[in-house]
Design an enzyme around this catalytic site. Structure first.
Site, short mmCIF file in Angstrom:
data_model
loop_
_atom_site.label_atom_id
_atom_site.label_comp_id
_atom_site.label_asym_id
_atom_site.label_seq_id
_atom_site.Cartn_x
_atom_site.Cartn_y
_atom_site.Cartn_z
N HIS A 66 3.18 -10.60 -17.71
CA HIS A 66 2.47 -10.75 -18.97
C HIS A 66 1.66 -12.05 -18.98
O HIS A 66 0.50 -12.07 -19.38
CB HIS A 66 3.45 -10.76 -20.15
N PHE A 113 2.60 -14.44 -26.08
CA PHE A 113 3.39 -13.37 -25.48
C PHE A 113 3.64 -12.27 -26.50
O PHE A 113 3.50 -11.07 -26.20
CB PHE A 113 4.72 -13.92 -24.96
N ASP A 159 5.70 -14.55 -16.04
CA ASP A 159 5.91 -13.19 -15.55
C ASP A 159 4.56 -12.48 -15.54
O ASP A 159 3.50 -13.12 -15.70
CB ASP A 159 6.93 -12.45 -16.42
N PRO A 171 8.12 -19.69 -19.18
CA PRO A 171 8.52 -18.70 -18.18
C PRO A 171 7.31 -17.85 -17.78
O PRO A 171 6.56 -17.38 -18.63
CB PRO A 171 9.56 -17.85 -18.93
N LYS A 184 12.22 -17.35 -13.20
CA LYS A 184 11.81 -16.90 -14.53
C LYS A 184 12.99 -16.79 -15.48
O LYS A 184 12.93 -17.25 -16.63
CB LYS A 184 11.07 -15.56 -14.42
N ARG A 220 22.94 -4.98 -11.72
CA ARG A 220 23.19 -6.12 -12.59
C ARG A 220 24.69 -6.32 -12.84
O ARG A 220 25.12 -7.41 -13.24
CB ARG A 220 22.46 -5.95 -13.91
N ASN A 250 13.74 -6.37 -14.35
CA ASN A 250 13.20 -5.02 -14.14
C ASN A 250 13.63 -4.07 -15.25
O ASN A 250 14.10 -2.96 -15.00
CB ASN A 250 13.64 -4.46 -12.77
N ARG A 290 16.16 -1.05 -23.54
CA ARG A 290 17.30 -0.84 -22.63
C ARG A 290 18.14 -2.12 -22.51
O ARG A 290 19.37 -2.05 -22.40
CB ARG A 290 16.79 -0.40 -21.25
#
Length: 421
Positions: free
Chosen positions: A292, A338, A290, A288, A271, A226, A170, A175
């Site tokens: 996208h 990607f 996601d 992976p 993922k 996290r 997320n 970041r």
């Protein structure tokens, strides 16, 4: 004779830009710690007990090394240079192995910067052959890949890769980069400085696990939920008899067994586990999945249009589709598409423009704001936004470094359109 502590030793590896394009590979969401010096066009990182500096021309990948501040000789000549082009690329589909198992757990079993960089970029694998194979198997890849050459999967330290992708949940690339940098500066080992910047190695599991205040410190640094995941994962790895070498040993295991090991860690779902499998554990066929990749498979391949959310079944269906489409290096091919679909390759580097679109219309009027990308093959996500105006005036803020202009489409009369950069 002059006492110095940050002399740069240079070497080079012959590699074309069609085989490797570092300015793309280092900021397409695989790794998050490389710093870019726009003035010198250098990339740098603290890794494996040294500072590594990279720059590339059409024929060579140049690598500089600055040793850890307390590991350099007390007295050295004013200038040391080493031009070594003795690393010859042997393009095969065989993974590098090293007989020195002691160092394999620390820095890929490789002690020289030339060997470490060669292994890190997986340069033993021919990208030209893979691009040809994927283009032959997939017309869409053939159409898109022309503007995105030189993209390859890295072979990273699995411990750093694991923690970095726990930070990625997320989150956005900028970041994530800030979080990983904070991990290094607050918990890692200081290496040296270069151009006024202090460099740190990525912290070991022991460095994160030994102090019971680590979780609280991470929360204070903005890691949020996290923080617990990172701390508990560090404790699990530090408590294992083989510690971080446990993760390196997963390279020798099958994908199902490796995946099962990784999802034991707190905060690691399918993922994140697959990202680590692909980007550090030699599972080259793993894609992976996601949002996208859901967009890509539905939009460009007309597959899985009924999939609205990811669950175990739909995840496996999409992953299997890409494996059948691209073959044993499907994970590598996925990285090209990607990257082509990624709206921001800055990785926190450079500045971004904030474009503010202001529209005034009647209550309830719909205005479609369309972003026009700099490259026709680069699609922004989302490429169009529908704004339902609930007030007389409303602003939409859009951040992207690739936007050249904004086009506003509407089927009704709009009283005023204002674009600010």
């Amino acid at each position: 004779m002059t006492v110095v502590s940050n002399v740069i030793t240079w070497g080079k590896i012959p590699v074309s830009r069609s085989e490797l394009k570092i300015e793309t590979v280092l900021r397409c969401g695989q790794t998050f710690r490389w710093k870019y010096d726009a003035h010198n066009k250098h990339w740098s990182i603290g890794m494996a007990g040294r500072i590594i500096i990279l720059h590339q021309d059409d024929q060579f990948l140049h690598h500089g090394t600055i040793l850890k501040h307390d590991s350099v000789p007390t007295v050295v000549p004013k200038k040391i240079t080493l031009e070594s082009a003795d690393i010859k690329l042997e393009h095969t589909k065989v993974k590098l192995e090293d007989s020195n198992s002691k160092f394999k757990t620390v820095n890929h079993g490789l002690t020289t910067t030339s060997a470490l960089v060669h292994d890190y970029f997986n340069l033993q694998i021919s990208l030209r052959e893979l691009y040809q194979e994927w283009s032959h198997r997939d017309p869409h890849f053939s159409k898109v890949s022309g503007d995105f050459g030189g993209i390859r999967i890295l072979r990273q330290n699995p411990w750093e890769n694991l923690i970095s992708f726990i930070c990625s949940t997320n989150n956005n690339i900028k970041r994530i980069s800030q979080m990983v940098e904070n991990l290094c500066t607050h918990f890692g080992t200081y290496l040296n400085q270069h151009n006024g910047i202090r460099y740190f190695d990525f912290p070991t599991a022991q460095q994160l696990a030994f102090d019971d205040t680590t979780e609280a410190r991470l929360r204070a640094l903005g890691f949020g939920y996290r923080a617990k995941y990172i701390y508990q994962t560090a404790r699990m790895v530090a408590a294992h008899p083989n510690q971080e070498s446990w993760l390196f040993d997963l390279r020798q295991m099958s994908y199902p067994d490796t995946h099962a090991e990784l999802v034991q860690f707190m905060g690691v779902g399918p993922k994140v586990a697959d990202c680590v499998c692909l980007m550090s554990l030699d599972k080259s066929d793993i894609v992976p999945v996601d949002t996208h990749m859901i967009q890509i498979v539905q939009r460009d391949y007309k597959f899985g249009r009924g999939i609205k959310t990811l669950n175990k079944t739909s995840y496996a269906q999409i992953q299997d589709f890409f494996k059948r489409t691209w073959g044993e290096y499907a994970g590598w091919a996925h990285s090209v598409l990607f990257t082509a679909d990624l709206s921001d390759l800055n990785n926190g580097v450079g500045s971004s423009k904030e474009l503010s679109v202001k529209a005034r219309s009647k209550l309830g009027a719909t205005v479609k704001v369309e972003l026009i990308a700099e490259s026709s093959s680069l699609s922004l996500s989302p490429s169009a936004r529908d704004l339902r105006l609930q007030k007389r005036k409303e602003s939409v803020d859009i951040q992207s470094t690739t936007v050249k202009k904004i086009k506003v489409k509407t089927g009704i009369k709009v009283e005023e359109i204002k674009v600010e950069c």
